[in-house]
Write a protein that holds these residues in place. Sequence first.
Motif, PDB file in Angstrom:
ATOM      1  N   ALA A   1       0.792  -1.228   0.000  1.00 35.98           N
ATOM      2  CA  ALA A   1       0.000   0.000   0.000  1.00 35.98           C
ATOM      3  C   ALA A   1       0.826   1.280   0.000  1.00 35.98           C
ATOM      4  O   ALA A   1       0.275   2.361  -0.201  1.00 35.98           O
ATOM      5  N   GLY A   2       2.126   1.169   0.256  1.00 31.74           N
ATOM      6  CA  GLY A   2       2.961   2.365   0.264  1.00 31.74           C
ATOM      7  C   GLY A   2       3.016   3.039   1.619  1.00 31.74           C
ATOM      8  O   GLY A   2       2.220   2.748   2.524  1.00 31.74           O
ATOM      9  N   VAL A   3       3.944   3.967   1.745  1.00 27.81           N
ATOM     10  CA  VAL A   3       4.192   4.600   3.033  1.00 27.81           C
ATOM     11  C   VAL A   3       3.023   5.460   3.489  1.00 27.81           C
ATOM     12  O   VAL A   3       2.776   5.609   4.694  1.00 27.81           O
ATOM     13  N   GLU A   4       2.273   6.034   2.542  1.00 23.12           N
ATOM     14  CA  GLU A   4       1.170   6.909   2.929  1.00 23.12           C
ATOM     15  C   GLU A   4       0.068   6.147   3.653  1.00 23.12           C
ATOM     16  O   GLU A   4      -0.677   6.738   4.444  1.00 23.12           O
ATOM     17  N   ALA A   5      -0.069   4.866   3.396  1.00 20.50           N
ATOM     18  CA  ALA A   5      -1.126   4.067   4.016  1.00 20.50           C
ATOM     19  C   ALA A   5      -0.652   3.379   5.299  1.00 20.50           C
ATOM     20  O   ALA A   5      -1.416   2.638   5.919  1.00 20.50           O
ATOM     21  N   PHE A   6       0.585   3.646   5.716  1.00 20.39           N
ATOM     22  CA  PHE A   6       1.143   2.921   6.854  1.00 20.39           C
ATOM     23  C   PHE A   6       0.546   3.403   8.171  1.00 20.39           C
ATOM     24  O   PHE A   6       0.335   4.596   8.377  1.00 20.39           O
ATOM     25  N   SER A   7       0.310   2.454   9.072  1.00 24.64           N
ATOM     26  CA  SER A   7      -0.132   2.793  10.429  1.00 24.64           C
ATOM     27  C   SER A   7       0.393   1.758  11.403  1.00 24.64           C
ATOM     28  O   SER A   7       0.590   0.586  11.050  1.00 24.64           O
ATOM     29  N   LEU A   8       0.623   2.184  12.644  1.00 28.97           N
ATOM     30  CA  LEU A   8       1.073   1.258  13.679  1.00 28.97           C
ATOM     31  C   LEU A   8       0.008   0.213  13.982  1.00 28.97           C
ATOM     32  O   LEU A   8       0.326  -0.949  14.249  1.00 28.97           O
ATOM     33  N   ARG A   9      -1.230   0.619  13.944  1.00 30.31           N
ATOM     34  CA  ARG A   9      -2.321  -0.322  14.243  1.00 30.31           C
ATOM     35  C   ARG A   9      -2.335  -1.469  13.243  1.00 30.31           C
ATOM     36  O   ARG A   9      -2.503  -2.627  13.603  1.00 30.31           O
ATOM     37  N   GLU A  10      -2.161  -1.135  11.952  1.00 28.96           N
ATOM     38  CA  GLU A  10      -2.160  -2.182  10.940  1.00 28.96           C
ATOM     39  C   GLU A  10      -0.930  -3.076  11.072  1.00 28.96           C
ATOM     40  O   GLU A  10      -1.007  -4.293  10.880  1.00 28.96           O
ATOM     41  N   ALA A  11       0.197  -2.484  11.423  1.00 30.40           N
ATOM     42  CA  ALA A  11       1.403  -3.289  11.634  1.00 30.40           C
ATOM     43  C   ALA A  11       1.192  -4.252  12.801  1.00 30.40           C
ATOM     44  O   ALA A  11       1.586  -5.425  12.740  1.00 30.40           O
ATOM     45  N   ALA A  12       0.577  -3.770  13.858  1.00 29.49           N
ATOM     46  CA  ALA A  12       0.295  -4.626  15.019  1.00 29.49           C
ATOM     47  C   ALA A  12      -0.656  -5.751  14.643  1.00 29.49           C
ATOM     48  O   ALA A  12      -0.484  -6.908  15.057  1.00 29.49           O
ATOM     49  N   ARG A  13      -1.684  -5.424  13.860  1.00 26.49           N
ATOM     50  CA  ARG A  13      -2.656  -6.447  13.458  1.00 26.49           C
ATOM     51  C   ARG A  13      -1.973  -7.552  12.667  1.00 26.49           C
ATOM     52  O   ARG A  13      -2.210  -8.741  12.911  1.00 26.49           O
ATOM     53  N   ARG A  14      -1.094  -7.173  11.743  1.00 32.07           N
ATOM     54  CA  ARG A  14      -0.429  -8.174  10.911  1.00 32.07           C
ATOM     55  C   ARG A  14       0.572  -9.003  11.704  1.00 32.07           C
ATOM     56  O   ARG A  14       0.817 -10.161  11.357  1.00 32.07           O
ATOM     57  N   ALA A  15       1.133  -8.408  12.738  1.00 33.95           N
ATOM     58  CA  ALA A  15       2.075  -9.145  13.571  1.00 33.95           C
ATOM     59  C   ALA A  15       1.375  -9.912  14.682  1.00 33.95           C
ATOM     60  O   ALA A  15       2.025 -10.625  15.459  1.00 33.95           O
ATOM     61  N   SER A  16       0.046  -9.759  14.757  1.00 35.72           N
ATOM     62  CA  SER A  16      -0.776 -10.450  15.769  1.00 35.72           C
ATOM     63  C   SER A  16      -0.355 -10.077  17.186  1.00 35.72           C
ATOM     64  O   SER A  16      -0.202 -10.938  18.060  1.00 35.72           O
ATOM     65  N   VAL A  17      -0.165  -8.780  17.406  1.00 30.40           N
ATOM     66  CA  VAL A  17       0.165  -8.283  18.744  1.00 30.40           C
ATOM     67  C   VAL A  17      -0.792  -7.150  19.086  1.00 30.40           C
ATOM     68  O   VAL A  17      -1.569  -6.691  18.242  1.00 30.40           O
ATOM     69  N   SER A  18      -0.735  -6.682  20.310  1.00 25.13           N
ATOM     70  CA  SER A  18      -1.640  -5.626  20.743  1.00 25.13           C
ATOM     71  C   SER A  18      -1.325  -4.324  20.014  1.00 25.13           C
ATOM     72  O   SER A  18      -0.182  -4.085  19.601  1.00 25.13           O
ATOM     73  N   PRO A  19      -2.317  -3.434  19.863  1.00 21.69           N
ATOM     74  CA  PRO A  19      -2.087  -2.162  19.177  1.00 21.69           C
ATOM     75  C   PRO A  19      -1.004  -1.303  19.830  1.00 21.69           C
ATOM     76  O   PRO A  19      -0.394  -0.463  19.166  1.00 21.69           O
TER      77      PRO A  19
END
Length: 217
Positions: free
Chosen positions: A31-49
């Motif tokens: 999705a590129g850097v503009e769509a990046f968020s910590l919440r989405e990174a946490a979701r994909r890593a299966s960890v808490s927000p």
Amino acid sequence: MARKSSEKGRYHHGDLRDALVAAADEILLEAGVEAFSLREAARRASVSPAAPAHHFGSVAGLLTEVAIRGFEELTRFLQEGEKQGGADPYQRLRGQGMGYVRFALAHPGRFNLMFRKDRLEADNPKLRAAGGAAYAELERVMRDNLGPKTSPESVALAAQGAWALVHGFAHLALDGKFGAAKGGAGAAVDEVLPKILALYLPKALNDAVTIDVKPGA
């Protein structure tokens, strides 16, 4: 508390950082850097927000870690390309150019992020060191090409020109500008890029940059 405990059970400290970096890589690629968020990174890593902020402090902190690893990997690509050039300084320089573009094609998400100072911790010492190490590889081989009598300012100008050339080629390749060619971007690196480098990085480059350039000129 149960979520935090389960995270500790599944990850060692370094493993969790690696998992979040891997998740960030996926987002950047898709999705590129503009769509990046910590919440989405946490979701994909299966960890808490809260986990990404705990380990990296902010969005910029996590993206900076990705960029640091990107520059470290770029340095390895440059070194590998140089090795393929053997003893000839020009072939080593050409090999570095090939390695630069191959890195961009192999890691487009990281490549597009690494030079986005607006999204990174630009003054991060590790980031500056990693970027400086990659550039030093290019400058060192350029110095070998131009000879010991060439001024540092001229070597720097020549290195910046070579960097601009391969960086621009990499972006054109990623944008699909070589897609019409047989084999697409990968073939362009193997077939088109060497011809361009031969035009702009000839051994006669010595004659073009031996005039000393005054600082600030």
